[in-house]
Design a protein around this motif. Sequence first.
Motif, PDB file in Angstrom:
ATOM      1  N   GLN A 282     -21.250 -65.703  -8.561  1.00  0.00           N
ATOM      2  CA  GLN A 282     -21.642 -64.649  -7.633  1.00  0.00           C
ATOM      3  C   GLN A 282     -22.328 -65.273  -6.418  1.00  0.00           C
ATOM      4  OE1 GLN A 282     -22.983 -60.857  -9.764  1.00  0.00           O
ATOM      5  NE2 GLN A 282     -23.853 -62.421 -11.089  1.00  0.00           N
ATOM      6  N   PRO A 283     -22.287 -64.605  -5.280  1.00  0.00           N
ATOM      7  CA  PRO A 283     -22.998 -65.132  -4.104  1.00  0.00           C
ATOM      8  C   PRO A 283     -24.503 -65.155  -4.346  1.00  0.00           C
ATOM      9  CG  PRO A 283     -21.411 -63.418  -3.485  1.00  0.00           C
ATOM     10  CD  PRO A 283     -21.532 -63.375  -4.982  1.00  0.00           C
ATOM     11  N   SER A 284     -25.183 -66.098  -3.724  1.00  0.00           N
ATOM     12  CA  SER A 284     -26.635 -66.153  -3.841  1.00  0.00           C
ATOM     13  C   SER A 284     -27.252 -64.921  -3.173  1.00  0.00           C
ATOM     14  CB  SER A 284     -27.181 -67.428  -3.195  1.00  0.00           C
ATOM     15  OG  SER A 284     -26.882 -67.442  -1.813  1.00  0.00           O
ATOM     16  N   VAL A 285     -28.469 -64.612  -3.581  1.00  0.00           N
ATOM     17  CA  VAL A 285     -29.178 -63.423  -3.079  1.00  0.00           C
ATOM     18  C   VAL A 285     -30.476 -63.862  -2.426  1.00  0.00           C
ATOM     19  CG1 VAL A 285     -30.300 -61.264  -3.730  1.00  0.00           C
ATOM     20  CG2 VAL A 285     -28.162 -61.941  -4.844  1.00  0.00           C
ATOM     21  N   GLU A 286     -30.723 -63.323  -1.243  1.00  0.00           N
ATOM     22  CA  GLU A 286     -31.964 -63.611  -0.525  1.00  0.00           C
ATOM     23  C   GLU A 286     -32.908 -62.414  -0.644  1.00  0.00           C
ATOM     24  OE1 GLU A 286     -33.202 -66.181   1.220  1.00  0.00           O
ATOM     25  OE2 GLU A 286     -31.508 -67.504   0.779  1.00  0.00           O
ATOM     26  N   PRO A 287     -34.177 -62.636  -0.971  1.00  0.00           N
ATOM     27  CA  PRO A 287     -35.132 -61.521  -1.010  1.00  0.00           C
ATOM     28  C   PRO A 287     -35.332 -60.912   0.374  1.00  0.00           C
ATOM     29  CG  PRO A 287     -36.000 -63.483  -2.107  1.00  0.00           C
ATOM     30  CD  PRO A 287     -34.782 -63.906  -1.366  1.00  0.00           C
ATOM     31  N   CYS A 288     -35.679 -59.631   0.397  1.00  0.00           N
ATOM     32  CA  CYS A 288     -36.024 -58.973   1.651  1.00  0.00           C
ATOM     33  C   CYS A 288     -37.394 -59.474   2.118  1.00  0.00           C
ATOM     34  CB  CYS A 288     -36.066 -57.462   1.468  1.00  0.00           C
ATOM     35  SG  CYS A 288     -34.521 -56.751   0.867  1.00  0.00           S
ATOM     36  N   GLU A 289     -37.786 -59.113   3.325  1.00  0.00           N
ATOM     37  CA  GLU A 289     -39.093 -59.522   3.837  1.00  0.00           C
ATOM     38  C   GLU A 289     -40.221 -59.019   2.948  1.00  0.00           C
ATOM     39  OE1 GLU A 289     -39.667 -58.454   7.885  1.00  0.00           O
ATOM     40  OE2 GLU A 289     -37.957 -59.625   8.619  1.00  0.00           O
ATOM     41  N   SER A 290     -40.025 -57.876   2.324  1.00  0.00           N
ATOM     42  CA  SER A 290     -41.039 -57.312   1.439  1.00  0.00           C
ATOM     43  C   SER A 290     -41.107 -58.029   0.102  1.00  0.00           C
ATOM     44  CB  SER A 290     -40.741 -55.828   1.198  1.00  0.00           C
ATOM     45  OG  SER A 290     -39.508 -55.676   0.503  1.00  0.00           O
ATOM     46  N   GLY A 291     -40.151 -58.941  -0.141  1.00  0.00           N
ATOM     47  CA  GLY A 291     -40.087 -59.627  -1.422  1.00  0.00           C
ATOM     48  C   GLY A 291     -39.179 -58.941  -2.419  1.00  0.00           C
ATOM     49  N   ARG A 292     -38.717 -57.718  -2.079  1.00  0.00           N
ATOM     50  CA  ARG A 292     -37.801 -56.989  -2.961  1.00  0.00           C
ATOM     51  C   ARG A 292     -36.437 -57.673  -2.961  1.00  0.00           C
ATOM     52  NH1 ARG A 292     -40.502 -53.643  -6.444  1.00  0.00           N
ATOM     53  NH2 ARG A 292     -42.428 -53.061  -5.396  1.00  0.00           N
ATOM     54  N   ILE A 293     -35.706 -57.504  -4.053  1.00  0.00           N
ATOM     55  CA  ILE A 293     -34.426 -58.176  -4.231  1.00  0.00           C
ATOM     56  C   ILE A 293     -33.361 -57.152  -4.595  1.00  0.00           C
ATOM     57  CG2 ILE A 293     -33.180 -59.905  -5.604  1.00  0.00           C
ATOM     58  CD1 ILE A 293     -35.922 -61.209  -6.145  1.00  0.00           C
ATOM     59  N   GLN A 294     -32.188 -57.300  -3.995  1.00  0.00           N
ATOM     60  CA  GLN A 294     -31.044 -56.516  -4.429  1.00  0.00           C
ATOM     61  C   GLN A 294     -30.643 -57.052  -5.810  1.00  0.00           C
ATOM     62  OE1 GLN A 294     -29.597 -53.866  -2.956  1.00  0.00           O
ATOM     63  NE2 GLN A 294     -31.116 -53.943  -1.324  1.00  0.00           N
ATOM     64  N   ASP A 295     -31.017 -56.317  -6.859  1.00  0.00           N
ATOM     65  CA  ASP A 295     -30.996 -56.899  -8.207  1.00  0.00           C
ATOM     66  C   ASP A 295     -29.835 -56.452  -9.085  1.00  0.00           C
ATOM     67  OD1 ASP A 295     -31.777 -54.293  -8.552  1.00  0.00           O
ATOM     68  OD2 ASP A 295     -33.431 -54.731  -9.902  1.00  0.00           O
ATOM     69  N   GLU A 296     -28.888 -55.705  -8.548  1.00  0.00           N
ATOM     70  CA  GLU A 296     -27.780 -55.214  -9.374  1.00  0.00           C
ATOM     71  C   GLU A 296     -27.043 -56.364 -10.055  1.00  0.00           C
ATOM     72  OE1 GLU A 296     -26.532 -52.033  -9.906  1.00  0.00           O
ATOM     73  OE2 GLU A 296     -28.215 -51.086  -8.862  1.00  0.00           O
ATOM     74  N   SER A 297     -26.874 -57.482  -9.356  1.00  0.00           N
ATOM     75  CA  SER A 297     -26.089 -58.593  -9.900  1.00  0.00           C
ATOM     76  C   SER A 297     -26.860 -59.400 -10.939  1.00  0.00           C
ATOM     77  CB  SER A 297     -25.626 -59.519  -8.767  1.00  0.00           C
ATOM     78  OG  SER A 297     -26.736 -60.140  -8.127  1.00  0.00           O
ATOM     79  N   TYR A 298     -28.121 -59.055 -11.171  1.00  0.00           N
ATOM     80  CA  TYR A 298     -28.922 -59.757 -12.174  1.00  0.00           C
ATOM     81  C   TYR A 298     -28.997 -58.992 -13.493  1.00  0.00           C
ATOM     82  CZ  TYR A 298     -30.338 -62.936  -8.478  1.00  0.00           C
ATOM     83  OH  TYR A 298     -30.330 -63.874  -7.464  1.00  0.00           O
ATOM     84  N   HIS A 299     -28.157 -57.970 -13.632  1.00  0.00           N
ATOM     85  CA  HIS A 299     -28.104 -57.200 -14.869  1.00  0.00           C
ATOM     86  C   HIS A 299     -26.647 -56.972 -15.240  1.00  0.00           C
ATOM     87  CE1 HIS A 299     -32.431 -56.345 -15.058  1.00  0.00           C
ATOM     88  NE2 HIS A 299     -32.357 -56.334 -13.728  1.00  0.00           N
ATOM     89  N   CYS A 300     -26.280 -57.394 -16.429  1.00  0.00           N
ATOM     90  CA  CYS A 300     -24.898 -57.318 -16.891  1.00  0.00           C
ATOM     91  C   CYS A 300     -24.591 -55.874 -17.292  1.00  0.00           C
ATOM     92  CB  CYS A 300     -24.702 -58.263 -18.074  1.00  0.00           C
ATOM     93  SG  CYS A 300     -23.006 -58.386 -18.640  1.00  0.00           S
ATOM     94  N   GLN A 301     -23.772 -55.199 -16.484  1.00  0.00           N
ATOM     95  CA  GLN A 301     -23.528 -53.781 -16.695  1.00  0.00           C
ATOM     96  C   GLN A 301     -22.161 -53.492 -17.289  1.00  0.00           C
ATOM     97  OE1 GLN A 301     -25.178 -51.340 -13.303  1.00  0.00           O
ATOM     98  NE2 GLN A 301     -25.622 -53.374 -12.464  1.00  0.00           N
TER      99      GLN A 301
END
Length: 392
Positions: A282-301
């Motif tokens: 999967q592509p790498s993920v960069e945190p937002c400025e607030s430190g929040r992360i688009q986390d859908e790809s970190y949970h096997c659904q």
Amino acid sequence: MDSATLTYDTLRFGEFEDFPETSEPVWILGKQSNALTGKAEILSDITSRLWFTYRKNFQPIGGTGPTSDTGWGCMLRCGQMILAEALIRKHLGRDWRWESGKRQRDEYTSILNAFIDKKDSYYSIHQIAQMGVGEGKSIGQWYGPNTVAQVLKKLSVFDTWSRLAVHVAMDNTVIIEEIKRLCMPWLDFDRGARAESQEMNGYAEGACALPQEEAAVWKPLVLLVPLRLGLSDINKAYIGTLKQCFMMPQSLGVIGGRPNSAHYFIGFVGEELIYLDPHTTQPSVEPCESGRIQDESYHCQHPPCRMHICELDPSIAVGFFCQTEDDFDDWCMHIRKLSGCREGLPMFELVDSQPSHLTNNEVLNLTPDFSESDRLERFFDSEDEEFEILSL
């Protein structure tokens, strides 16, 4: 966003409705569920585990190294998953559940940030790969279960937020005295010498004494036990004992796999192991400025992967988490009961203090990642060629 590269293993079981219609209990990390009446809860539980996979287009490791771990990082990702489960237990609890699109607690965000693919994250692929150099692994080389356990132990020292005590039990032996000294190091402090020192330096009585609340604190324990449960195939005599480990409330699961493939095993149903598969790029993920992360790809659904327990490669590491001393004492009681059980062979020995035959440093550093001839000898030549079952 680039599409993820999915493996056959990831997809082969189809929809969750294909999960076996069986009355046999489903065990996930110490919790029992019913496949006939509790499928939704089983899926929610599995989806809530942090799922670390191959990533691409992250910062070069070491500044000039790889920008993807595809093809070599599967065991490193499994190590991340077992440690992430320990952090979830400590900061969120076993009953915590992730929901897509729902704002999560700050503790969850802090945990996930510790594993983001950046050089300054405590447990990033960058840190694990570079720390592995000290264990004799060049960047981009695959690891065995013992190597990744040793690296996680070293990295945990820098995680002052979680304050974990990570212990890697070697030579198939867990020594209670060692663990209690690690989790409660102040118990070894010479209080008489401390009092004498305070008096000599003119301190008021009790001014530098260890705070009572700190003296009662147990550093949460992550116990990793690298094991070899056979030569080329798992010895079936260990299967019953291995299943029992998944049934303990302290279970963090197992890192291991089959030849050419490392997996994070989180439970079983019948004779099948349930696992999370890191072999998805999967592509790498960069945190937002607030430190929040688009986390859908970190949970096997998608539906959980399964494989017959006899397919398991014998080189594994079993993990346990003990939040308190009572948890550890309870775990010791479970292990002692297993040792007296006739249904299977004990996978490791639990002793009160260090046996005399473990005083040699070479024996203490015995690793299941060494060659066939080395494993057959109690003392080995450390310069012999190293061998990994879980190669890529």
